[in-house]
Design an enzyme around this catalytic site. Structure first.
Site, PDB file in Angstrom:
ATOM      1  N   ASN A 210       0.850  -1.206   0.000  1.00 53.11           N
ATOM      2  CA  ASN A 210       0.000   0.000   0.000  1.00 53.11           C
ATOM      3  C   ASN A 210       0.877   1.245   0.000  1.00 53.11           C
ATOM      4  O   ASN A 210       2.102   1.150  -0.047  1.00 53.11           O
ATOM      5  CB  ASN A 210      -0.948  -0.038   1.204  1.00 53.11           C
ATOM      6  CG  ASN A 210      -0.176  -0.089   2.511  1.00 53.11           C
ATOM      7  OD1 ASN A 210       0.571   0.813   2.843  1.00 53.11           O
ATOM      8  ND2 ASN A 210      -0.320  -1.210   3.234  1.00 53.11           N
ATOM      9  N   ASP A 279      -4.150  -6.512   5.095  1.00 55.36           N
ATOM     10  CA  ASP A 279      -5.114  -7.402   5.760  1.00 55.36           C
ATOM     11  C   ASP A 279      -5.055  -8.811   5.175  1.00 55.36           C
ATOM     12  O   ASP A 279      -5.401  -9.777   5.845  1.00 55.36           O
ATOM     13  CB  ASP A 279      -6.531  -6.845   5.620  1.00 55.36           C
ATOM     14  CG  ASP A 279      -6.732  -5.655   6.543  1.00 55.36           C
ATOM     15  OD1 ASP A 279      -6.209  -5.695   7.678  1.00 55.36           O
ATOM     16  OD2 ASP A 279      -7.393  -4.671   6.135  1.00 55.36           O
ATOM     17  N   ASP A 308      -4.038 -10.093  12.878  1.00 51.17           N
ATOM     18  CA  ASP A 308      -4.199  -8.698  13.310  1.00 51.17           C
ATOM     19  C   ASP A 308      -3.175  -8.451  14.419  1.00 51.17           C
ATOM     20  O   ASP A 308      -3.309  -8.954  15.539  1.00 51.17           O
ATOM     21  CB  ASP A 308      -5.632  -8.460  13.811  1.00 51.17           C
ATOM     22  CG  ASP A 308      -5.869  -6.988  14.077  1.00 51.17           C
ATOM     23  OD1 ASP A 308      -5.013  -6.362  14.740  1.00 51.17           O
ATOM     24  OD2 ASP A 308      -6.899  -6.456  13.615  1.00 51.17           O
ATOM     25  N   ILE A 309      -2.148  -7.686  14.073  1.00 51.17           N
ATOM     26  CA  ILE A 309      -1.018  -7.495  15.003  1.00 51.17           C
ATOM     27  C   ILE A 309      -1.482  -6.763  16.264  1.00 51.17           C
ATOM     28  O   ILE A 309      -1.165  -7.157  17.390  1.00 51.17           O
ATOM     29  CB  ILE A 309       0.118  -6.717  14.306  1.00 51.17           C
ATOM     30  CG1 ILE A 309       0.596  -7.493  13.077  1.00 51.17           C
ATOM     31  CG2 ILE A 309       1.272  -6.440  15.267  1.00 51.17           C
ATOM     32  CD1 ILE A 309       1.524  -6.730  12.160  1.00 51.17           C
ATOM     33  N   PHE A 325      -4.270   3.113  14.979  1.00 57.53           N
ATOM     34  CA  PHE A 325      -4.691   4.122  14.010  1.00 57.53           C
ATOM     35  C   PHE A 325      -5.863   3.537  13.232  1.00 57.53           C
ATOM     36  O   PHE A 325      -6.012   2.312  13.165  1.00 57.53           O
ATOM     37  CB  PHE A 325      -3.552   4.441  13.039  1.00 57.53           C
ATOM     38  CG  PHE A 325      -2.681   5.581  13.495  1.00 57.53           C
ATOM     39  CD1 PHE A 325      -1.814   5.413  14.563  1.00 57.53           C
ATOM     40  CD2 PHE A 325      -2.729   6.815  12.865  1.00 57.53           C
ATOM     41  CE1 PHE A 325      -1.010   6.454  15.001  1.00 57.53           C
ATOM     42  CE2 PHE A 325      -1.926   7.867  13.283  1.00 57.53           C
ATOM     43  CZ  PHE A 325      -1.066   7.689  14.350  1.00 57.53           C
ATOM     44  N   LYS A 339     -13.601   0.094  16.013  1.00 62.53           N
ATOM     45  CA  LYS A 339     -12.263  -0.536  16.127  1.00 62.53           C
ATOM     46  C   LYS A 339     -11.744  -0.478  17.564  1.00 62.53           C
ATOM     47  O   LYS A 339     -11.086  -1.403  18.035  1.00 62.53           O
ATOM     48  CB  LYS A 339     -11.262   0.181  15.207  1.00 62.53           C
ATOM     49  CG  LYS A 339     -11.297  -0.387  13.813  1.00 62.53           C
ATOM     50  CD  LYS A 339     -10.257   0.192  12.888  1.00 62.53           C
ATOM     51  CE  LYS A 339     -10.529  -0.374  11.492  1.00 62.53           C
ATOM     52  NZ  LYS A 339     -10.123   0.479  10.407  1.00 62.53           N
ATOM     53  N   LYS A 343     -10.888  -4.085  18.946  1.00 60.94           N
ATOM     54  CA  LYS A 343      -9.472  -4.446  19.166  1.00 60.94           C
ATOM     55  C   LYS A 343      -9.079  -4.301  20.630  1.00 60.94           C
ATOM     56  O   LYS A 343      -7.974  -4.699  21.018  1.00 60.94           O
ATOM     57  CB  LYS A 343      -8.572  -3.592  18.272  1.00 60.94           C
ATOM     58  CG  LYS A 343      -8.906  -3.748  16.781  1.00 60.94           C
ATOM     59  CD  LYS A 343      -7.744  -3.447  15.864  1.00 60.94           C
ATOM     60  CE  LYS A 343      -8.189  -3.529  14.401  1.00 60.94           C
ATOM     61  NZ  LYS A 343      -7.086  -3.809  13.476  1.00 60.94           N
TER      62      LYS A 343
HETATM   63  O1  PMT Z   1       2.827   6.108   6.589  1.00 58.44           O
HETATM   64  P1  PMT Z   1       2.218   7.423   6.167  1.00 58.44           P
HETATM   65  O2  PMT Z   1       2.372   7.645   4.663  1.00 58.44           O
HETATM   66  O3  PMT Z   1       2.741   8.597   6.972  1.00 58.44           O
HETATM   67  O4  PMT Z   1       0.647   7.333   6.409  1.00 58.44           O
HETATM   68  C1  PMT Z   1       0.136   7.262   7.695  1.00 58.44           C
HETATM   69  C2  PMT Z   1      -1.046   6.300   7.767  1.00 58.44           C
HETATM   70  C3  PMT Z   1      -2.195   6.837   6.945  1.00 58.44           C
HETATM   71  C4  PMT Z   1      -0.641   4.913   7.284  1.00 58.44           C
HETATM   72  C5  PMT Z   1      -1.446   6.229   9.285  1.00 58.44           C
HETATM   73  O5  PMT Z   1      -1.839   7.486   9.709  1.00 58.44           O
HETATM   74  C6  PMT Z   1      -2.577   5.226   9.519  1.00 58.44           C
HETATM   75  O6  PMT Z   1      -3.741   5.539   9.431  1.00 58.44           O
HETATM   76  N1  PMT Z   1      -2.198   3.972   9.850  1.00 58.44           N
HETATM   77  C7  PMT Z   1      -3.129   2.834  10.010  1.00 58.44           C
HETATM   78  C8  PMT Z   1      -3.448   2.270   8.675  1.00 58.44           C
HETATM   79  C9  PMT Z   1      -4.347   1.062   8.751  1.00 58.44           C
HETATM   80  O7  PMT Z   1      -3.917   0.030   8.363  1.00 58.44           O
HETATM   81  O8  PMT Z   1      -5.510   1.233   9.330  1.00 58.44           O
HETATM   82  P2  PMT Z   1      -6.596   0.049   9.570  1.00 58.44           P
HETATM   83  O9  PMT Z   1      -7.827   0.794   9.878  1.00 58.44           O
HETATM   84  O10 PMT Z   1      -6.595  -0.908   8.430  1.00 58.44           O
HETATM   85  O11 PMT Z   1      -6.043  -0.704  10.842  1.00 58.44           O
HETATM   86  C10 PMT Z   1      -6.417  -0.352  12.183  1.00 58.44           C
HETATM   87  C11 PMT Z   1      -5.278  -0.586  13.126  1.00 58.44           C
HETATM   88  O12 PMT Z   1      -4.957  -1.968  13.209  1.00 58.44           O
HETATM   89  C12 PMT Z   1      -4.009   0.108  12.740  1.00 58.44           C
HETATM   90  O13 PMT Z   1      -3.414   0.578  13.931  1.00 58.44           O
HETATM   91  C13 PMT Z   1      -3.155  -0.990  12.099  1.00 58.44           C
HETATM   92  O14 PMT Z   1      -1.750  -0.767  12.306  1.00 58.44           O
HETATM   93  C14 PMT Z   1      -3.611  -2.204  12.877  1.00 58.44           C
HETATM   94  N2  PMT Z   1      -3.576  -3.454  12.099  1.00 58.44           N
HETATM   95  C15 PMT Z   1      -4.325  -3.603  10.982  1.00 58.44           C
HETATM   96  C16 PMT Z   1      -4.328  -4.807  10.294  1.00 58.44           C
HETATM   97  C17 PMT Z   1      -3.510  -5.861  10.788  1.00 58.44           C
HETATM   98  N3  PMT Z   1      -3.462  -7.023  10.150  1.00 58.44           N
HETATM   99  N4  PMT Z   1      -2.765  -5.679  11.888  1.00 58.44           N
HETATM  100  C18 PMT Z   1      -2.786  -4.506  12.546  1.00 58.44           C
HETATM  101  O15 PMT Z   1      -2.099  -4.358  13.558  1.00 58.44           O
END
Ligand code: PMT
Length: 401
Positions: A210, A279, A308-309, A325, A339, A343
């Site tokens: 991504n 994902d 999911d870490i 985030f 979330k 989580k």
């Molecule tokens: O890196 P940059 O270019 O500066 O951009 C920043 C950002 C947009 C990436 C950052 O601000 C951000 O939003 N990061 C989270 C991106 C994301 O994957 O969001 P999510 O809604 O899919 O996931 C929710 C949370 O679960 C996140 O904290 C993610 O790190 C975590 N996660 C998600 C999937 C997974 N398999 N394991 C995880 O730990």
């Protein structure tokens, strides 16, 4: 403890027998995590070699005001700007006199004029020289200008005299330096931060990923470090330089990031999941490069879900504070609240990644801090500015019992 971590300290050494103690001061400063540049007057080099101080500080020693090589690298004005604090130890009667006159006839005196950082002196000289009216008048001039005097101590002197004139011991000078800085908000805390994208291999040359640049996560790592935290930054592939003063773990896939997180979060106080983790990953990684098929059919990849870490860290290490985030494109707050509960984290930092100029790969971001009982919308900020605000907000979330 930790107040000097990553602080930029110039240790200026002038000529005097106490210069031998400066080597120990450098060692102590480096041990606390400070970054140290040593400046020596020509007199100082008669008492201790630049090589000793270079070895201890890990940086070349600065000796000359106009040195073409140094000016091309860290010249005197850059050095003056670099410093968070300048300490002169030992400060001889001669240096005190030249500073009182505002002279700029060598590197040490020029730096004192050019820097905006606090200047501390640890005087060392014969007791009669210290008590002399001229020295006392010069000391008063410097104190009136805001320079700080630490010492001298009473005691037996190298010349056999007894009285005030001994340089403070290195550990006493270190304490004086530490008190110049506020206690950081995260001193004695360990933060693990994930950042950047993950890459999920399809075959030896292709992957699914991504647009995360890592900028947000790296900025948080730097802001936390500046607040005195021990930072472990677990990063997917990015183009960014590794921040100074953090432990860096490079990973590729979500599985790698999970493994690194399990190792690091076991002893951490905070886990901050900034990474954009894929994902899904291809169910099977082809050992050979996939060949283009001679048919009109496309290629179908079977994908399986990644772990999911963040949720896994909450389950495995419930005592740490977990911050996630949320990258959303619609119903930002409602999805973030969902979330937060799903989580089991203390806070979700929600950003609208559909808006141009914020979120993925931009220099700015605009987020809302979502907790169980509050939603706080922050203004549009540069990622380093935002990171400082986030770190402050995170530091107020207390460590779970
Ligand atoms: O890196 P940059 O270019 O500066 O951009 C920043 C950002 C947009 C990436 C950052 O601000 C951000 O939003 N990061 C989270 C991106 C994301 O994957 O969001 P999510 O809604 O899919 O996931 C929710 C949370 O679960 C996140 O904290 C993610 O790190 C975590 N996660 C998600 C999937 C997974 N398999 N394991 C995880 O730990």
């Amino acid at each position: 403890m930790g107040r000097l971590r990553n602080k930029h300290i110039i240790l200026a050494i002038s000529g005097g027998i106490a210069a031998y103690k400066s080597a120990e001061l450098v060692r102590l400063l480096v041990k606390t995590g400070a970054q140290v540049q040593v400046v020596m007057t020509s007199g100082a080099t008669e008492f201790i070699t630049p090589l000793t101080l270079q070895a201890l500080s890990g940086n070349p020693v600065h000796q000359h005001l106009l040195n073409p090589q140094a000016e091309a690298g860290m010249g005197h004005i850059q050095l003056a700007r670099w410093a968070d604090l300048l300490v002169i130890a030992p400060a001889s009667a001669n240096v005190i006199s030249r500073l009182a006159q505002g002279q700029a006839n060598d590197l040490l005196t020029t730096l004192c004029l050019a820097t905006h950082a606090p200047v501390l002196l640890a005087p060392a000289m014969n007791q009669a020289m210290w008590h002399d009216q001229a020295t006392q008048a010069n000391v008063q001039i410097l104190i009136d200008r805001g320079l700080q005097m630490h010492g001298p101590a009473q005691g037996e002197q190298a010349c056999g005299d007894v009285g005030a004139g001994r340089m403070l011991e290195p550990n006493e000078i270190l304490t004086a330096l530490e008190t110049q800085f506020d206690q950081g908000l995260l001193v004695d805390k360990t933060l693990v931060i994930t950042a950047g994208p993950t890459r999920e291999a399809i075959d030896p040359v292709r992957y699914v990923s991504n647009h995360s640049s890592g900028k947000m996560g790296y900025a948080i790592a730097q802001a936390a470090r500046d607040q005195g935290a021990k930072v472990i930054l677990i990063s997917g592939p990015t183009q960014l330089p590794i921040p100074d003063g953090v432990t860096f773990v490079a990973v590729q896939s979500a599985q790698n990031m999970l493994d690194a997180s399990i190792k690091a979060v076991a002893a951490a106080d905070f886990f901050i999941a900034t990474a954009a983790v894929a994902d899904y990953r291809p169910a099977k990684v082809s050992e050979q490069k996939l060949k283009k098929q001679n048919s009109d059919h496309g290629l179908t990849l079977e994908m399986v879900q990644n772990p999911d870490i963040l949720a896994s860290m909450v389950q495995r290490f419930p005592k740490a504070v977990h911050i996630g985030f949320a990258a959303e494109t619609e119903d930002i707050i409602a999805h973030a609240q969902d979330k937060l509960v799903r989580k089991g984290v203390s806070m979700i930092i929600a950003n609208d990644v559909s808006k141009p100029g914020i979120g993925f790969n931009s220099d700015n971001n605009q987020v809302s801090l979502v907790t169980a009982d509050d939603v706080q919308k922050l203004p549009l900020l540069s990622k380093p500015q935002l990171a400082r605000q986030l770190v402050e907000a995170i530091s107020h979330i207390s460590h779970k019992a």
